[in-house]
Design an enzyme around this catalytic site. Sequence first.
Site, short mmCIF file in Angstrom:
data_model
loop_
_atom_site.label_atom_id
_atom_site.label_comp_id
_atom_site.label_asym_id
_atom_site.label_seq_id
_atom_site.Cartn_x
_atom_site.Cartn_y
_atom_site.Cartn_z
N LYS A 13 0.78 -1.22 0.15
CA LYS A 13 -0.06 -0.06 0.09
C LYS A 13 0.86 1.25 0.12
CE LYS A 13 -2.01 -1.20 3.86
NZ LYS A 13 -1.24 -2.30 4.18
N ARG A 88 -9.65 0.58 8.66
CA ARG A 88 -9.11 -0.79 8.91
C ARG A 88 -10.46 -1.46 9.53
NH1 ARG A 88 -3.55 0.44 8.98
NH2 ARG A 88 -2.39 -1.70 9.18
N ARG A 127 12.02 -5.65 4.85
CA ARG A 127 11.59 -4.21 4.50
C ARG A 127 12.51 -3.23 5.43
NH1 ARG A 127 5.58 -2.00 5.04
NH2 ARG A 127 5.74 -3.53 7.13
N ARG A 153 11.39 -1.55 11.10
CA ARG A 153 10.22 -1.26 11.70
C ARG A 153 10.11 -2.21 13.09
NH1 ARG A 153 5.44 0.14 8.20
NH2 ARG A 153 4.29 -1.20 9.85
N ARG A 164 -0.29 -9.02 13.19
CA ARG A 164 -0.71 -8.27 12.45
C ARG A 164 -1.68 -8.85 11.15
NH1 ARG A 164 4.37 -5.18 10.47
NH2 ARG A 164 2.98 -4.00 9.28
#
Length: 208
Positions: A13, A88, A127, A153, A164
């Site tokens: 996203k 969400r 990432r 992160r 998640r």
Amino acid sequence: MRLVLLGAPASGKGTQAAVLCDTLGVPKISTGDMLRAALAAGTALGKEAEKFMSAGALVPDSVVIGLVDERIALPDCAKGFILDGFPRTVPQADALAAVLAKKSTPLDAVVQIDVPRELLMERATLRRTDKRTGQIYHLKYNPPPREAELEHRADDREETVTKRLDQYDAMTAALLPHYTALGLLRRVDGVGTPQEITGRIKHALGRE
Ligand code: AP5
């Protein structure tokens, strides 16, 4: 263009929003980025949100709805926006619809980036983000330049990513039938190069 990008954690996203906001000439609004900025600034909201984020849970609806309400009232959203990571939950979707209805500016589309779960773990754990520019990289698929100041992160560790992903299936996937019923949902295959996926999103929006 008032657009929502929907998709599981690490589905791409943020990567797509960064490109599309230039193409469409509207700002990108990422609730995840806003919450991380509040945490980095040491605000009370950031400290409260961190408890949920580090556990791989959703921040309470009231907190994120308030953030988005304030953000979309700013002048740069007059021509539209791309929402990345909001809504969400169905209550968040209802709150957004109510705010937009008051201004007679409904959503134009909701694009779901569809990526199989087995690819999402690798996308998340490898990432890295440049903390100066916010540019998103991937150690395998989009390696960062040497000069990048990389951040990993905290919620991209494997066990938090699993939570998640479960949270997405339990809460956010309910938005797919919700937006289908409203005639707004466009599903896009999220497997391929980022450029291919941008092309598919533009095609789905009739913006080629
Ligand atoms: P948030 O920051 O929104 O995280 P997320 O939705 O889990 O999404 P990500 O940022 O993990 O991934 P992405 O889909 O943007 O993928 P990206 O482009 O980076 O939220 C974090 C937390 O904040 C939540 O867990 C929650 O606690 C809280 N929160 C936020 N919003 C909330 C809300 N509305 N309500 C309640 N709580 C909220 O790509 C991922 C990786 O893949 C990158 O390395 C990238 O380079 C790579 N990649 C991208 N595209 C491709 C491709 N096509 N091929 C190969 N690799 C690719």
